[in-house]
Design a protein around this motif. Structure first.
Motif, PDB file in Angstrom:
ATOM      1  N   SER A 188       0.769  -1.236   0.124  1.00  0.00           N
ATOM      2  CA  SER A 188      -0.041  -0.075   0.001  1.00  0.00           C
ATOM      3  C   SER A 188       0.900   1.078  -0.035  1.00  0.00           C
ATOM      4  CB  SER A 188      -0.897  -0.170   1.378  1.00  0.00           C
ATOM      5  OG  SER A 188      -1.817  -1.113   1.102  1.00  0.00           O
ATOM      6  N   ALA A 189       0.613   2.186  -0.794  1.00  0.00           N
ATOM      7  CA  ALA A 189       1.274   3.414  -1.040  1.00  0.00           C
ATOM      8  C   ALA A 189       0.368   4.406  -1.117  1.00  0.00           C
ATOM      9  CB  ALA A 189       2.420   3.153  -1.990  1.00  0.00           C
ATOM     10  N   SER A 190       1.329   5.686  -1.534  1.00  0.00           N
ATOM     11  CA  SER A 190       0.465   6.950  -1.992  1.00  0.00           C
ATOM     12  C   SER A 190       1.091   7.294  -3.368  1.00  0.00           C
ATOM     13  CB  SER A 190       0.953   7.981  -1.074  1.00  0.00           C
ATOM     14  OG  SER A 190       0.270   9.305  -1.347  1.00  0.00           O
ATOM     15  N   ALA A 191       0.076   7.455  -4.182  1.00  0.00           N
ATOM     16  CA  ALA A 191       0.474   7.755  -5.536  1.00  0.00           C
ATOM     17  C   ALA A 191       0.988   8.956  -6.162  1.00  0.00           C
ATOM     18  CB  ALA A 191      -0.794   7.389  -6.651  1.00  0.00           C
ATOM     19  N   HIS A 192       1.773   9.036  -7.046  1.00  0.00           N
ATOM     20  CA  HIS A 192       2.342  10.506  -7.492  1.00  0.00           C
ATOM     21  C   HIS A 192       2.113  10.081  -8.770  1.00  0.00           C
ATOM     22  CE1 HIS A 192       4.614  10.871  -3.696  1.00  0.00           C
ATOM     23  NE2 HIS A 192       5.003   9.917  -3.708  1.00  0.00           N
ATOM     24  N   THR A 193       1.717  11.437  -9.377  1.00  0.00           N
ATOM     25  CA  THR A 193       1.548  11.466 -11.235  1.00  0.00           C
ATOM     26  C   THR A 193       2.705  12.274 -11.635  1.00  0.00           C
ATOM     27  OG1 THR A 193       0.116  13.415 -10.739  1.00  0.00           O
ATOM     28  CG2 THR A 193      -0.633  10.986 -10.970  1.00  0.00           C
ATOM     29  N   TRP A 194       3.383  11.927 -12.964  1.00  0.00           N
ATOM     30  CA  TRP A 194       4.248  12.722 -13.711  1.00  0.00           C
ATOM     31  C   TRP A 194       3.898  12.691 -15.010  1.00  0.00           C
ATOM     32  CZ3 TRP A 194       9.223  10.987 -16.042  1.00  0.00           C
ATOM     33  CH2 TRP A 194      10.031  12.198 -16.271  1.00  0.00           C
ATOM     34  N   GLY A 195       3.213  13.627 -15.696  1.00  0.00           N
ATOM     35  CA  GLY A 195       2.608  13.795 -16.856  1.00  0.00           C
ATOM     36  C   GLY A 195       1.465  12.507 -16.784  1.00  0.00           C
ATOM     37  N   GLU A 196       1.805  11.551 -17.778  1.00  0.00           N
ATOM     38  CA  GLU A 196       1.225  10.362 -18.108  1.00  0.00           C
ATOM     39  C   GLU A 196       1.397   9.145 -17.518  1.00  0.00           C
ATOM     40  OE1 GLU A 196      -1.147  10.054 -21.677  1.00  0.00           O
ATOM     41  OE2 GLU A 196      -1.933  12.285 -21.612  1.00  0.00           O
ATOM     42  N   GLU A 197       2.040   9.217 -16.222  1.00  0.00           N
ATOM     43  CA  GLU A 197       2.483   8.281 -15.532  1.00  0.00           C
ATOM     44  C   GLU A 197       2.207   8.423 -14.189  1.00  0.00           C
ATOM     45  OE1 GLU A 197       6.913   7.418 -13.739  1.00  0.00           O
ATOM     46  OE2 GLU A 197       7.024   7.606 -15.679  1.00  0.00           O
ATOM     47  N   VAL A 198       1.905   7.103 -13.353  1.00  0.00           N
ATOM     48  CA  VAL A 198       1.914   6.982 -11.883  1.00  0.00           C
ATOM     49  C   VAL A 198       3.083   6.312 -11.475  1.00  0.00           C
ATOM     50  CG1 VAL A 198       0.183   5.920 -10.168  1.00  0.00           C
ATOM     51  CG2 VAL A 198      -0.675   6.996 -12.240  1.00  0.00           C
ATOM     52  N   TYR A 199       3.367   6.592 -10.438  1.00  0.00           N
ATOM     53  CA  TYR A 199       4.424   5.904  -9.759  1.00  0.00           C
ATOM     54  C   TYR A 199       4.284   5.992  -8.269  1.00  0.00           C
ATOM     55  CZ  TYR A 199       6.779  10.384  -8.717  1.00  0.00           C
ATOM     56  OH  TYR A 199       7.151  11.686  -8.160  1.00  0.00           O
ATOM     57  N   VAL A 249      -6.142   8.214 -11.583  1.00  0.00           N
ATOM     58  CA  VAL A 249      -5.493   8.401 -10.175  1.00  0.00           C
ATOM     59  C   VAL A 249      -4.903   9.613 -10.089  1.00  0.00           C
ATOM     60  CG1 VAL A 249      -3.359   7.751  -9.215  1.00  0.00           C
ATOM     61  CG2 VAL A 249      -4.257   5.922 -10.774  1.00  0.00           C
ATOM     62  N   ARG A 250      -5.290  10.075  -8.953  1.00  0.00           N
ATOM     63  CA  ARG A 250      -4.803  11.406  -8.431  1.00  0.00           C
ATOM     64  C   ARG A 250      -3.581  11.299  -7.579  1.00  0.00           C
ATOM     65  NH1 ARG A 250      -6.572  12.477 -12.630  1.00  0.00           N
ATOM     66  NH2 ARG A 250      -8.658  13.021 -12.987  1.00  0.00           N
ATOM     67  N   ASP A 251      -2.980  12.637  -7.520  1.00  0.00           N
ATOM     68  CA  ASP A 251      -1.537  12.637  -6.893  1.00  0.00           C
ATOM     69  C   ASP A 251      -1.946  12.573  -5.449  1.00  0.00           C
ATOM     70  OD1 ASP A 251       1.462  13.109  -7.237  1.00  0.00           O
ATOM     71  OD2 ASP A 251       0.996  14.849  -5.918  1.00  0.00           O
ATOM     72  N   GLY A 252      -1.436  11.477  -4.829  1.00  0.00           N
ATOM     73  CA  GLY A 252      -1.707  11.314  -3.146  1.00  0.00           C
ATOM     74  C   GLY A 252      -2.828  10.528  -2.963  1.00  0.00           C
ATOM     75  N   ASP A 253      -3.337   9.931  -4.065  1.00  0.00           N
ATOM     76  CA  ASP A 253      -4.485   8.801  -3.865  1.00  0.00           C
ATOM     77  C   ASP A 253      -3.840   7.389  -3.093  1.00  0.00           C
ATOM     78  OD1 ASP A 253      -6.601   9.810  -5.027  1.00  0.00           O
ATOM     79  OD2 ASP A 253      -6.684   8.753  -6.879  1.00  0.00           O
ATOM     80  N   PRO A 254      -4.610   6.675  -2.271  1.00  0.00           N
ATOM     81  CA  PRO A 254      -3.947   5.460  -1.822  1.00  0.00           C
ATOM     82  C   PRO A 254      -4.036   4.641  -3.055  1.00  0.00           C
ATOM     83  CG  PRO A 254      -6.294   5.873  -1.100  1.00  0.00           C
ATOM     84  CD  PRO A 254      -5.821   7.108  -1.906  1.00  0.00           C
ATOM     85  N   ILE A 255      -3.019   3.607  -3.001  1.00  0.00           N
ATOM     86  CA  ILE A 255      -2.646   2.672  -4.104  1.00  0.00           C
ATOM     87  C   ILE A 255      -2.240   1.395  -3.438  1.00  0.00           C
ATOM     88  CG2 ILE A 255      -0.536   3.043  -4.633  1.00  0.00           C
ATOM     89  CD1 ILE A 255      -1.717   3.394  -7.941  1.00  0.00           C
ATOM     90  N   ARG A 256      -3.035   0.294  -3.826  1.00  0.00           N
ATOM     91  CA  ARG A 256      -2.495  -0.962  -3.490  1.00  0.00           C
ATOM     92  C   ARG A 256      -2.329  -2.041  -4.521  1.00  0.00           C
ATOM     93  NH1 ARG A 256      -3.274  -4.124   1.230  1.00  0.00           N
ATOM     94  NH2 ARG A 256      -4.072  -6.250   0.808  1.00  0.00           N
TER      95      ARG A 256
END
Length: 122
Positions: free
Chosen positions: A32-43, A111-118
């Protein structure tokens, strides 16, 4: 191996190849983590630390599941990033290629910056 990546607005499954990085990732699941976006990429951070593999790539197809060794993160491009040339998906630096999404990777646009991701086994 199949994995499922979930966030508040959706989910995708991906098929991973047998690589040293995918094995290390599998051993750490679920993540489980917090999502980051960079252009059309999620990391996002995985807490997994691995070495750069010989077949690492910086330019990949949209929908590639990649591992950014410099950030211990999964990098999930679905289109151009700020450093892309044209419509390519160019990652911040060479990444280990793990596999690809089974469905439409453009769902990652929700996916939005800061979204919880699992991430878990599918």
């Amino acid at each position: 191996m199949k994995i499922r990546i979930s966030w508040p607005a959706g989910h995708l499954t991906a098929t991973l190849d047998e690589t040293p990085t995918s094995t290390a990732l599998a051993e750490a699941l679920p993540i489980s983590a917090s999502a980051h976006t960079w252009g059309e990429e999620v990391y996002f951070d995985t807490g997994v630390s691995v070495a750069l593999e010989p077949c690492a790539q910086q330019v990949v197809e949209p929908g590639t599941v990649a591992f950014w060794t410099e950030g211990d993160a999964l990098a999930l491009p679905y289109g151009p990033t700020p450093i892309s040339r044209g419509g390519e998906s160019r990652l911040a630096s060479p990444c280990n290629v793990l596999g690809s999404f089974d469905g439409d990777p453009r769902l990652l646009a929700t996916v939005r910056d800061g979204d919880p991701i699992r991430v878990e086994r599918a």
